[in-house]
Design an enzyme around this catalytic site. Structure first.
Site, PDB file in Angstrom:
ATOM      1  N   ASN A  17      43.711  42.255  41.669  1.00  0.00           N
ATOM      2  CA  ASN A  17      44.026  40.858  41.310  1.00  0.00           C
ATOM      3  C   ASN A  17      43.068  40.335  40.247  1.00  0.00           C
ATOM      4  O   ASN A  17      43.489  39.628  39.326  1.00  0.00           O
ATOM      5  CB  ASN A  17      44.003  39.963  42.558  1.00  0.00           C
ATOM      6  CG  ASN A  17      45.280  40.091  43.352  1.00  0.00           C
ATOM      7  OD1 ASN A  17      46.324  39.580  42.970  1.00  0.00           O
ATOM      8  ND2 ASN A  17      45.216  40.825  44.450  1.00  0.00           N
ATOM      9  N   ASN A 110      42.718  30.811  47.146  1.00  0.00           N
ATOM     10  CA  ASN A 110      42.783  32.168  47.717  1.00  0.00           C
ATOM     11  C   ASN A 110      44.209  32.696  47.594  1.00  0.00           C
ATOM     12  O   ASN A 110      45.165  31.923  47.567  1.00  0.00           O
ATOM     13  CB  ASN A 110      42.379  32.118  49.191  1.00  0.00           C
ATOM     14  CG  ASN A 110      42.335  33.506  49.827  1.00  0.00           C
ATOM     15  OD1 ASN A 110      41.883  34.472  49.214  1.00  0.00           O
ATOM     16  ND2 ASN A 110      42.827  33.613  51.055  1.00  0.00           N
ATOM     17  N   HIS A 112      46.825  35.280  49.600  1.00  0.00           N
ATOM     18  CA  HIS A 112      46.954  35.935  50.905  1.00  0.00           C
ATOM     19  C   HIS A 112      48.297  36.657  50.979  1.00  0.00           C
ATOM     20  O   HIS A 112      49.328  36.088  50.615  1.00  0.00           O
ATOM     21  CB  HIS A 112      46.850  34.890  52.021  1.00  0.00           C
ATOM     22  CG  HIS A 112      46.929  35.497  53.381  1.00  0.00           C
ATOM     23  ND1 HIS A 112      45.869  36.173  53.956  1.00  0.00           N
ATOM     24  CD2 HIS A 112      47.951  35.573  54.273  1.00  0.00           C
ATOM     25  CE1 HIS A 112      46.237  36.626  55.148  1.00  0.00           C
ATOM     26  NE2 HIS A 112      47.491  36.274  55.359  1.00  0.00           N
TER      27      HIS A 112
HETATM   28  C1  GRF Z   1      45.245  41.346  48.142  1.00  0.00           C
HETATM   29  O1  GRF Z   1      46.357  41.871  48.810  1.00  0.00           O
HETATM   30  C2  GRF Z   1      45.026  39.905  48.509  1.00  0.00           C
HETATM   31  O2  GRF Z   1      46.206  39.224  48.822  1.00  0.00           O
HETATM   32  C3  GRF Z   1      44.161  39.992  49.723  1.00  0.00           C
HETATM   33  O3  GRF Z   1      43.319  41.090  49.492  1.00  0.00           O
HETATM   34  C4  GRF Z   1      43.955  42.013  48.595  1.00  0.00           C
HETATM   35  C5  GRF Z   1      43.008  42.258  47.475  1.00  0.00           C
HETATM   36  O4  GRF Z   1      43.415  43.309  46.627  1.00  0.00           O
HETATM   37  N1  GRF Z   1      43.454  38.744  49.934  1.00  0.00           N
HETATM   38  P1  GRF Z   1      42.630  43.596  45.281  1.00  0.00           P
HETATM   39  O5  GRF Z   1      41.163  43.822  45.627  1.00  0.00           O
HETATM   40  O6  GRF Z   1      42.800  42.414  44.373  1.00  0.00           O
HETATM   41  O7  GRF Z   1      43.249  44.838  44.704  1.00  0.00           O
END
Ligand code: GRF
Length: 212
Positions: A17, A110, A112
């Site tokens: 992300n 955040n 989720h």
């Molecule tokens: C994502 O699925 C997010 O929704 C959750 O943790 C995961 C993080 O993935 N909170 P990344 O580290 O961004 O690949």
């Protein structure tokens, strides 16, 4: 919320992300800078991503602090030093203390992997599969003192029944996250979403296939 230009991204893991936000800034979609990436896990690949992009990054080891408050105090000092306007949690695996949340009131968001208020906490994909849910999705919300409980900013949902194994379900969720998080951050920065004026259940729900 005024002029948001400086982001901090808080991470603990892979950082896909984080990468989607970096990419969106690099192509000029999001008009802001990441002033700081902070991880509480030294080996998080997210930190490697930050370094590759020449971003300021910090490893803050929660194990070196005797309490949640003292860790959060160090975290808040870093954020204030870098004059951060918006704190973006992206796979940050820590609960933040009430005093931290109050200090950065309505400035922490955040992402989720569930359709909140369904399935706060961990193992959301497994729960969707085990319960044969029709829909799965992603929620972006303001962070308050509860677990995944703050006011919802946006959701995106898709038909979960099309996905027969957990890996394909997870990768579908990630691909949605990587579109939705940059989009919503852009809307916050451009003033289309005002974090001070979120109203109850009146958030935008994106339907996958249709408008994401
Ligand atoms: C994502 O699925 C997010 O929704 C959750 O943790 C995961 C993080 O993935 N909170 P990344 O580290 O961004 O690949």
């Amino acid at each position: 919320m005024g002029n948001i230009k400086k982001l901090a991204v808080l991470v603990s893991g892979n950082g896909s992300n984080l990468q989607s936000i970096i990419d969106s800034i690099n192509i000029g979609e999001i008009n802001a800078n990441i002033s700081l990436v902070i991880s509480n896990i030294e080996t998080a690949y997210a930190l490697t991503r930050a370094k590759k992009e020449n971003l300021n990054s910090a490893f803050l080891n929660h194990k070196n602090f005797s309490s949640r408050e003292s860790f959060d105090q160090a975290l808040s000092e870093l954020l204030i030093k870098h004059e951060v306007d918006l704190i973006v949690l992206a796979g940050f695996m820590r609960i933040l203390s009430n005093s931290f949340i109050e200090k950065f009131n309505k400035k922490i968001i955040n992402i989720h992997p569930s359709l909140l208020p369904k399935y706060p906490g961990l193992k959301t994909h497994e729960k969707v599969m085990n319960n044969n849910d029709n829909y799965h999705g992603v929620t972006i919300h303001l962070v308050d003192e509860g677990l995944d409980s703050g006011p919802i900013i946006a959701q995106a949902r898709f038909k979960a029944t099309k996905y027969k194994d957990i890996d394909s379900l997870i990768s579908k969720v990630h691909s949605i996250e990587h579109k939705l998080y940059p989009l919503i951050i852009k809307m916050i920065i451009e003033g289309e979403i005002n974090l001070n004026e979120l109203s109850g259940k009146n958030f935008k729900c994106y339907e996958d296939e249709l408008d994401l």
